[in-house]
Design a protein around this motif. Structure first.
Motif, PDB file in Angstrom:
ATOM      1  N   ASN A   1       0.816  -1.226   0.000  1.00  0.00           N
ATOM      2  CA  ASN A   1       0.000   0.000   0.000  1.00  0.00           C
ATOM      3  C   ASN A   1       0.846   1.271   0.000  1.00  0.00           C
ATOM      4  OD1 ASN A   1      -2.491  -1.383  -0.027  1.00  0.00           O
ATOM      5  ND2 ASN A   1      -2.336  -1.684   2.187  1.00  0.00           N
ATOM      6  N   ILE A   2       2.062   1.179  -0.507  1.00  0.00           N
ATOM      7  CA  ILE A   2       2.936   2.349  -0.565  1.00  0.00           C
ATOM      8  C   ILE A   2       2.343   3.401  -1.499  1.00  0.00           C
ATOM      9  CG2 ILE A   2       5.238   3.199  -1.209  1.00  0.00           C
ATOM     10  CD1 ILE A   2       5.387   1.435   1.263  1.00  0.00           C
ATOM     11  N   TYR A   3       1.883   2.972  -2.674  1.00  0.00           N
ATOM     12  CA  TYR A   3       1.291   3.923  -3.620  1.00  0.00           C
ATOM     13  C   TYR A   3       0.076   4.609  -3.012  1.00  0.00           C
ATOM     14  CZ  TYR A   3       4.074   1.826  -7.412  1.00  0.00           C
ATOM     15  OH  TYR A   3       5.094   1.380  -8.219  1.00  0.00           O
ATOM     16  N   GLU A   4      -0.751   3.848  -2.333  1.00  0.00           N
ATOM     17  CA  GLU A   4      -1.960   4.407  -1.712  1.00  0.00           C
ATOM     18  C   GLU A   4      -1.599   5.458  -0.657  1.00  0.00           C
ATOM     19  OE1 GLU A   4      -5.266   2.701   1.321  1.00  0.00           O
ATOM     20  OE2 GLU A   4      -4.895   1.479  -0.457  1.00  0.00           O
ATOM     21  N   LYS A   5      -0.616   5.147   0.171  1.00  0.00           N
ATOM     22  CA  LYS A   5      -0.215   6.074   1.231  1.00  0.00           C
ATOM     23  C   LYS A   5       0.435   7.334   0.664  1.00  0.00           C
ATOM     24  CE  LYS A   5       0.271   2.270   4.443  1.00  0.00           C
ATOM     25  NZ  LYS A   5       1.190   1.330   5.068  1.00  0.00           N
ATOM     26  N   LEU A   6       1.279   7.170  -0.361  1.00  0.00           N
ATOM     27  CA  LEU A   6       1.895   8.333  -0.993  1.00  0.00           C
ATOM     28  C   LEU A   6       0.836   9.188  -1.698  1.00  0.00           C
ATOM     29  CD1 LEU A   6       5.143   6.759  -2.497  1.00  0.00           C
ATOM     30  CD2 LEU A   6       4.974   8.290  -0.527  1.00  0.00           C
TER      31      LEU A   6
ATOM     32  N   HIS B   1      -2.513  14.119  -2.148  1.00  0.00           N
ATOM     33  CA  HIS B   1      -3.804  14.811  -2.187  1.00  0.00           C
ATOM     34  C   HIS B   1      -3.986  15.735  -0.979  1.00  0.00           C
ATOM     35  CE1 HIS B   1      -5.048  12.832  -5.781  1.00  0.00           C
ATOM     36  NE2 HIS B   1      -4.861  11.639  -5.248  1.00  0.00           N
ATOM     37  N   ARG B   2      -3.403  15.372   0.138  1.00  0.00           N
ATOM     38  CA  ARG B   2      -3.534  16.193   1.337  1.00  0.00           C
ATOM     39  C   ARG B   2      -2.583  17.391   1.328  1.00  0.00           C
ATOM     40  NH1 ARG B   2      -3.053  12.994   6.671  1.00  0.00           N
ATOM     41  NH2 ARG B   2      -4.959  12.116   5.834  1.00  0.00           N
ATOM     42  N   TYR B   3      -1.309  17.150   0.957  1.00  0.00           N
ATOM     43  CA  TYR B   3      -0.290  18.194   1.082  1.00  0.00           C
ATOM     44  C   TYR B   3       0.338  18.638  -0.242  1.00  0.00           C
ATOM     45  CZ  TYR B   3      -0.570  16.651   5.916  1.00  0.00           C
ATOM     46  OH  TYR B   3      -1.024  16.299   7.158  1.00  0.00           O
ATOM     47  N   GLY B   4       0.134  17.863  -1.293  1.00  0.00           N
ATOM     48  CA  GLY B   4       0.715  18.215  -2.587  1.00  0.00           C
ATOM     49  C   GLY B   4       2.140  17.731  -2.787  1.00  0.00           C
ATOM     50  N   GLY B   5       2.670  16.960  -1.836  1.00  0.00           N
ATOM     51  CA  GLY B   5       4.040  16.467  -1.947  1.00  0.00           C
ATOM     52  C   GLY B   5       4.166  15.343  -2.964  1.00  0.00           C
ATOM     53  N   LYS B   6       5.293  15.289  -3.617  1.00  0.00           N
ATOM     54  CA  LYS B   6       5.563  14.237  -4.597  1.00  0.00           C
ATOM     55  C   LYS B   6       6.750  13.404  -4.135  1.00  0.00           C
ATOM     56  CE  LYS B   6       3.604  16.496  -8.595  1.00  0.00           C
ATOM     57  NZ  LYS B   6       3.696  16.578 -10.042  1.00  0.00           N
ATOM     58  N   CYS B   7       6.908  12.253  -4.748  1.00  0.00           N
ATOM     59  CA  CYS B   7       7.972  11.320  -4.378  1.00  0.00           C
ATOM     60  C   CYS B   7       8.792  10.980  -5.621  1.00  0.00           C
ATOM     61  CB  CYS B   7       7.342  10.054  -3.793  1.00  0.00           C
ATOM     62  SG  CYS B   7       8.543   8.871  -3.172  1.00  0.00           S
ATOM     63  N   THR B   8      10.103  10.968  -5.473  1.00  0.00           N
ATOM     64  CA  THR B   8      10.995  10.609  -6.565  1.00  0.00           C
ATOM     65  C   THR B   8      11.286   9.116  -6.499  1.00  0.00           C
ATOM     66  OG1 THR B   8      12.033  12.765  -6.363  1.00  0.00           O
ATOM     67  CG2 THR B   8      13.204  11.117  -7.641  1.00  0.00           C
ATOM     68  N   VAL B   9      11.140   8.441  -7.624  1.00  0.00           N
ATOM     69  CA  VAL B   9      11.386   7.000  -7.687  1.00  0.00           C
ATOM     70  C   VAL B   9      12.283   6.696  -8.877  1.00  0.00           C
ATOM     71  CG1 VAL B   9       9.198   6.398  -6.576  1.00  0.00           C
ATOM     72  CG2 VAL B   9       9.288   6.593  -9.049  1.00  0.00           C
ATOM     73  N   ASP B  10      12.870   5.500  -8.871  1.00  0.00           N
ATOM     74  CA  ASP B  10      13.686   5.124 -10.018  1.00  0.00           C
ATOM     75  C   ASP B  10      12.820   4.442 -11.073  1.00  0.00           C
ATOM     76  OD1 ASP B  10      13.368   2.487  -9.211  1.00  0.00           O
ATOM     77  OD2 ASP B  10      15.387   2.291  -8.427  1.00  0.00           O
ATOM     78  N   SER B  11      13.454   4.004 -12.132  1.00  0.00           N
ATOM     79  CA  SER B  11      12.714   3.491 -13.283  1.00  0.00           C
ATOM     80  C   SER B  11      11.995   2.175 -13.007  1.00  0.00           C
ATOM     81  CB  SER B  11      13.673   3.322 -14.463  1.00  0.00           C
ATOM     82  OG  SER B  11      14.713   2.445 -14.114  1.00  0.00           O
ATOM     83  N   ALA B  12      12.255   1.522 -11.881  1.00  0.00           N
ATOM     84  CA  ALA B  12      11.593   0.254 -11.575  1.00  0.00           C
ATOM     85  C   ALA B  12      10.140   0.433 -11.149  1.00  0.00           C
ATOM     86  CB  ALA B  12      12.356  -0.477 -10.472  1.00  0.00           C
ATOM     87  N   PHE B  13       9.727   1.654 -10.858  1.00  0.00           N
ATOM     88  CA  PHE B  13       8.391   1.874 -10.313  1.00  0.00           C
ATOM     89  C   PHE B  13       7.412   2.323 -11.380  1.00  0.00           C
ATOM     90  CE2 PHE B  13      11.124   1.866  -6.736  1.00  0.00           C
ATOM     91  CZ  PHE B  13      10.387   1.208  -5.779  1.00  0.00           C
ATOM     92  N   SER B  14       6.185   1.911 -11.201  1.00  0.00           N
ATOM     93  CA  SER B  14       5.110   2.248 -12.135  1.00  0.00           C
ATOM     94  C   SER B  14       4.713   3.702 -11.967  1.00  0.00           C
ATOM     95  CB  SER B  14       3.906   1.349 -11.849  1.00  0.00           C
ATOM     96  OG  SER B  14       2.792   1.789 -12.576  1.00  0.00           O
ATOM     97  N   ARG B  15       4.627   4.420 -13.055  1.00  0.00           N
ATOM     98  CA  ARG B  15       4.160   5.803 -12.998  1.00  0.00           C
ATOM     99  C   ARG B  15       2.705   5.872 -13.439  1.00  0.00           C
ATOM    100  NH1 ARG B  15       5.651  11.097 -15.534  1.00  0.00           N
ATOM    101  NH2 ARG B  15       4.589  12.471 -14.109  1.00  0.00           N
ATOM    102  N   ARG B  16       2.200   4.765 -13.985  1.00  0.00           N
ATOM    103  CA  ARG B  16       0.834   4.712 -14.488  1.00  0.00           C
ATOM    104  C   ARG B  16      -0.147   5.023 -13.362  1.00  0.00           C
ATOM    105  NH1 ARG B  16       0.200  -0.860 -16.373  1.00  0.00           N
ATOM    106  NH2 ARG B  16       0.028  -1.210 -14.174  1.00  0.00           N
ATOM    107  N   HIS B  17      -1.010   5.956 -13.570  1.00  0.00           N
ATOM    108  CA  HIS B  17      -2.052   6.350 -12.623  1.00  0.00           C
ATOM    109  C   HIS B  17      -1.501   6.948 -11.332  1.00  0.00           C
ATOM    110  CE1 HIS B  17      -4.656   4.200 -15.312  1.00  0.00           C
ATOM    111  NE2 HIS B  17      -4.088   3.063 -15.035  1.00  0.00           N
ATOM    112  N   HIS B  18      -0.244   7.392 -11.329  1.00  0.00           N
ATOM    113  CA  HIS B  18       0.342   7.950 -10.119  1.00  0.00           C
ATOM    114  C   HIS B  18       0.974   9.300 -10.427  1.00  0.00           C
ATOM    115  CE1 HIS B  18      -0.432   4.139  -8.226  1.00  0.00           C
ATOM    116  NE2 HIS B  18       0.406   3.511  -9.023  1.00  0.00           N
ATOM    117  N   ASP B  19       0.181  10.368 -10.358  1.00  0.00           N
ATOM    118  CA  ASP B  19       0.688  11.709 -10.643  1.00  0.00           C
ATOM    119  C   ASP B  19       1.656  12.212  -9.581  1.00  0.00           C
ATOM    120  OD1 ASP B  19      -0.872  11.812 -12.915  1.00  0.00           O
ATOM    121  OD2 ASP B  19      -2.544  12.815 -11.899  1.00  0.00           O
ATOM    122  N   PHE B  20       1.669  11.551  -8.426  1.00  0.00           N
ATOM    123  CA  PHE B  20       2.507  11.994  -7.319  1.00  0.00           C
ATOM    124  C   PHE B  20       3.922  11.442  -7.391  1.00  0.00           C
ATOM    125  CE2 PHE B  20      -0.127   8.394  -6.174  1.00  0.00           C
ATOM    126  CZ  PHE B  20       0.809   7.457  -5.764  1.00  0.00           C
TER     127      PHE B  20
END
Length: 120
Positions: A37-42, A47-66
């Motif tokens: 549930n990492i994606y859900e928590k991020l 949505h609450r604070y507007g913060g984003k997270c930097t990830v490497d190329s192994a992570f899905s960006r699909r449906h995750h604007d954050f």
């Protein structure tokens, strides 16, 4: 032998804010993030604070604007996309340093686990 996968989310100050640990090593990092549930928590924090997270190329960006995804290759696209990728790669270094610090403090983290299936 086998190994386990772990996902750690580091804050800018180096603290670990989220983690999903002890997943079988054959599972992809993006799947571990989904199962933990990492994606859900991020997403909730985005949505609450507007913060984003930097990830490497192994992570899905699909449906995750954050997520700000970095890659080792220079992307083709606008100059803004190139700058964002460069900055994301620089920001991701803090997570790499955090993992290196954990691995050096706990060298057995890198050890492979021996196991027996049929009593050999």
């Amino acid at each position: 032998d086998t190994y386990v996968g772990n996902i750690f989310v580091f804050c800018p100050d180096g603290t670990i804010s989220l983690a999903c640990t002890n997943v079988p090593g054959c599972v992809h990092d993006s799947t571990i993030a989904e199962w933990g549930n990492i994606y859900e928590k991020l997403g909730s924090m985005y949505h609450r604070y507007g913060g984003k997270c930097t990830v490497d190329s192994a992570f899905s960006r699909r449906h995750h604007d954050f997520l700000i995804k970095s890659s080792q290759t220079i992307p083709f696209g606008s100059s803004e996309e190139i700058v964002v990728n460069s900055e994301a790669t620089s920001m991701r270094q803090s997570a790499e340093w955090g993992m290196r610090a954990i691995q050096s403090s706990f060298p057995r983290i890198k050890d492979r686990l021996l196991y027996e299936e049929n009593g050999e």
